[in-house]
Motif scaffolding. Sequence first.
Motif, PDB file in Angstrom:
ATOM      1  N   ARG A  72      20.549  -3.151 -15.632  1.00 49.50           N
ATOM      2  CA  ARG A  72      19.477  -3.023 -16.614  1.00 49.50           C
ATOM      3  C   ARG A  72      18.122  -3.079 -15.905  1.00 49.50           C
ATOM      4  O   ARG A  72      17.927  -3.887 -14.990  1.00 49.50           O
ATOM      5  N   VAL A  73      17.210  -2.246 -16.350  1.00 48.75           N
ATOM      6  CA  VAL A  73      15.848  -2.216 -15.810  1.00 48.75           C
ATOM      7  C   VAL A  73      14.879  -2.430 -16.966  1.00 48.75           C
ATOM      8  O   VAL A  73      14.872  -1.657 -17.931  1.00 48.75           O
ATOM      9  N   ASN A  74      14.107  -3.501 -16.873  1.00 45.80           N
ATOM     10  CA  ASN A  74      13.141  -3.857 -17.922  1.00 45.80           C
ATOM     11  C   ASN A  74      13.798  -3.930 -19.298  1.00 45.80           C
ATOM     12  O   ASN A  74      13.250  -3.465 -20.309  1.00 45.80           O
ATOM     13  N   PHE A 102      13.998   1.940  -7.782  1.00 45.71           N
ATOM     14  CA  PHE A 102      13.298   0.957  -8.602  1.00 45.71           C
ATOM     15  C   PHE A 102      11.823   0.954  -8.211  1.00 45.71           C
ATOM     16  O   PHE A 102      11.477   1.274  -7.073  1.00 45.71           O
ATOM     17  N   SER A 103      10.977   0.559  -9.144  1.00 41.28           N
ATOM     18  CA  SER A 103       9.537   0.521  -8.893  1.00 41.28           C
ATOM     19  C   SER A 103       9.070  -0.930  -8.771  1.00 41.28           C
ATOM     20  O   SER A 103       9.644  -1.828  -9.403  1.00 41.28           O
ATOM     21  N   PRO A 104       8.033  -1.184  -7.956  1.00 39.74           N
ATOM     22  CA  PRO A 104       7.486  -2.543  -7.877  1.00 39.74           C
ATOM     23  C   PRO A 104       7.133  -3.060  -9.264  1.00 39.74           C
ATOM     24  O   PRO A 104       6.533  -2.349 -10.078  1.00 39.74           O
ATOM     25  N   GLN A 129       6.043  -6.293  -4.906  1.00 42.42           N
ATOM     26  CA  GLN A 129       5.023  -5.288  -4.614  1.00 42.42           C
ATOM     27  C   GLN A 129       5.056  -4.960  -3.119  1.00 42.42           C
ATOM     28  O   GLN A 129       5.247  -5.835  -2.277  1.00 42.42           O
ATOM     29  N   ARG A 130       4.877  -3.696  -2.801  1.00 40.74           N
ATOM     30  CA  ARG A 130       4.915  -3.291  -1.395  1.00 40.74           C
ATOM     31  C   ARG A 130       3.548  -3.470  -0.734  1.00 40.74           C
ATOM     32  O   ARG A 130       2.507  -3.496  -1.415  1.00 40.74           O
ATOM     33  N   LEU A 131       3.558  -3.584   0.593  1.00 39.55           N
ATOM     34  CA  LEU A 131       2.324  -3.559   1.368  1.00 39.55           C
ATOM     35  C   LEU A 131       1.643  -2.203   1.206  1.00 39.55           C
ATOM     36  O   LEU A 131       2.299  -1.193   0.912  1.00 39.55           O
ATOM     37  N   ASP A 132       0.332  -2.159   1.411  1.00 42.29           N
ATOM     38  CA  ASP A 132      -0.384  -0.892   1.296  1.00 42.29           C
ATOM     39  C   ASP A 132       0.032   0.090   2.379  1.00 42.29           C
ATOM     40  O   ASP A 132       0.330   1.257   2.107  1.00 42.29           O
ATOM     41  N   GLU A 133       0.067  -0.390   3.631  1.00 46.48           N
ATOM     42  CA  GLU A 133       0.407   0.498   4.735  1.00 46.48           C
ATOM     43  C   GLU A 133       0.527  -0.319   6.019  1.00 46.48           C
ATOM     44  O   GLU A 133       0.112  -1.479   6.086  1.00 46.48           O
ATOM     45  N   THR A 322      10.917  -3.768  -1.164  1.00 49.26           N
ATOM     46  CA  THR A 322      10.143  -2.544  -1.025  1.00 49.26           C
ATOM     47  C   THR A 322       9.627  -2.500   0.407  1.00 49.26           C
ATOM     48  O   THR A 322       9.601  -3.518   1.095  1.00 49.26           O
ATOM     49  N   GLU A 323       9.210  -1.336   0.874  1.00 48.61           N
ATOM     50  CA  GLU A 323       8.811  -1.275   2.281  1.00 48.61           C
ATOM     51  C   GLU A 323       7.776  -0.190   2.525  1.00 48.61           C
ATOM     52  O   GLU A 323       7.612   0.749   1.737  1.00 48.61           O
ATOM     53  N   VAL A 324       7.073  -0.361   3.651  1.00 47.77           N
ATOM     54  CA  VAL A 324       6.269   0.698   4.257  1.00 47.77           C
ATOM     55  C   VAL A 324       6.788   0.867   5.677  1.00 47.77           C
ATOM     56  O   VAL A 324       7.359  -0.066   6.264  1.00 47.77           O
ATOM     57  N   SER A 325       6.616   2.048   6.240  1.00 47.62           N
ATOM     58  CA  SER A 325       7.169   2.297   7.575  1.00 47.62           C
ATOM     59  C   SER A 325       6.273   3.259   8.342  1.00 47.62           C
ATOM     60  O   SER A 325       5.467   4.001   7.768  1.00 47.62           O
ATOM     61  N   LYS A 326       6.447   3.223   9.645  1.00 46.13           N
ATOM     62  CA  LYS A 326       5.736   4.159  10.526  1.00 46.13           C
ATOM     63  C   LYS A 326       6.658   4.480  11.695  1.00 46.13           C
ATOM     64  O   LYS A 326       7.330   3.595  12.232  1.00 46.13           O
TER      65      LYS A 326
END
Length: 335
Positions: A72-74, A102-104, A129-133, A322-326
């Motif tokens: 279930r989501v929300n 899924f969304s933050p 919540q994910r990091l900006d970058e 959640t993640e950011v990557s480079k």
Amino acid sequence: MRTYTYHPLILLVIILSTVSCENELPFNIKDNPPKLVMNAFINADSLTNVLFLNLTGKDNSTHIENATVEVRVNGQIRETLRPLPPETDYDQQCRFNMNGTFSPGDVVRIDALTDDGKYHAWAEVTVPQRLDEIENIDTLTVPLTQNGFTQDYMRYKITFRDRPNEENYYRIVVDKQLTLWGYNHEEGGEDYIYWTRQLGYSFIGREDVVLTDGQPSTGDDEDNGLFDTAKNIYGVFDDSRFRNSSYTMTVYNNTKIETGSDSGYFSGMDVIIRLMSITETEYYYLKALNLVDSDVYDETINEPIRYPSNVHGGTGMVGISTEVSKKVRIRTWQR
């Protein structure tokens, strides 16, 4: 508020440690009925994630054969799942494929119910919540001593900014992806090109003050046994040392390419730095695993480890990140 559970093997240690020379405390299975074990580490951006179900046992966990998982989501049911077919005759592990991202901020609830109605476990997790970058990655090849042997390693200085005005928990993954191409020379036939893919996740973070909880060390320190502490194998950290500010983290890994052949290979390597936002419960769970999987923990003399659990009506861990990557691209040609 965190709740805790004991790993089945640790539970056995607890039981044995309470037995004195004069009084035996027998294990009573009636007083310790099996519990449903639910485990999943979910990447919010992945289209497919796997959830595992088991039952606790006296000595080992046992497999579930017939169960349903509801996602279930929300508050709205998104999918109802049945177990995947066993991967092999020897691996009867009960697995479920969860589809969709899924969304933050999403509130995700996962219920597991056995067909006989005996067991019902559930977990509810808010997607972090994910990091900006990742603002910047500086790389440099440097000599590094590991286990008394010095060789060249790649050093990464990774700059990012903490999410402001909140308590955050993170994980770093150094994802090394190596691809090798080669020629297969067949006698009497045509040559053909083939390729293989290798993955590696090991890294060295001993010099970083955040990854070492304020106890950085060197190769000499480790060889002399001066820092007999658990290594941060799973790369987890919080923002207590750089809250609301920018930070540059230092890690190393081995980017030497060994093809195992002198017939000529084209080889490519991508190193993907992934910074994951994780939940508080997952953070403490992975810190416990750091201790269990390190050389400094001895279950015969150390106190039993308490594993955090966010599963109600059972035990286990359901984490969502959640993640950011480079990506850092490394290409070489070897003969």
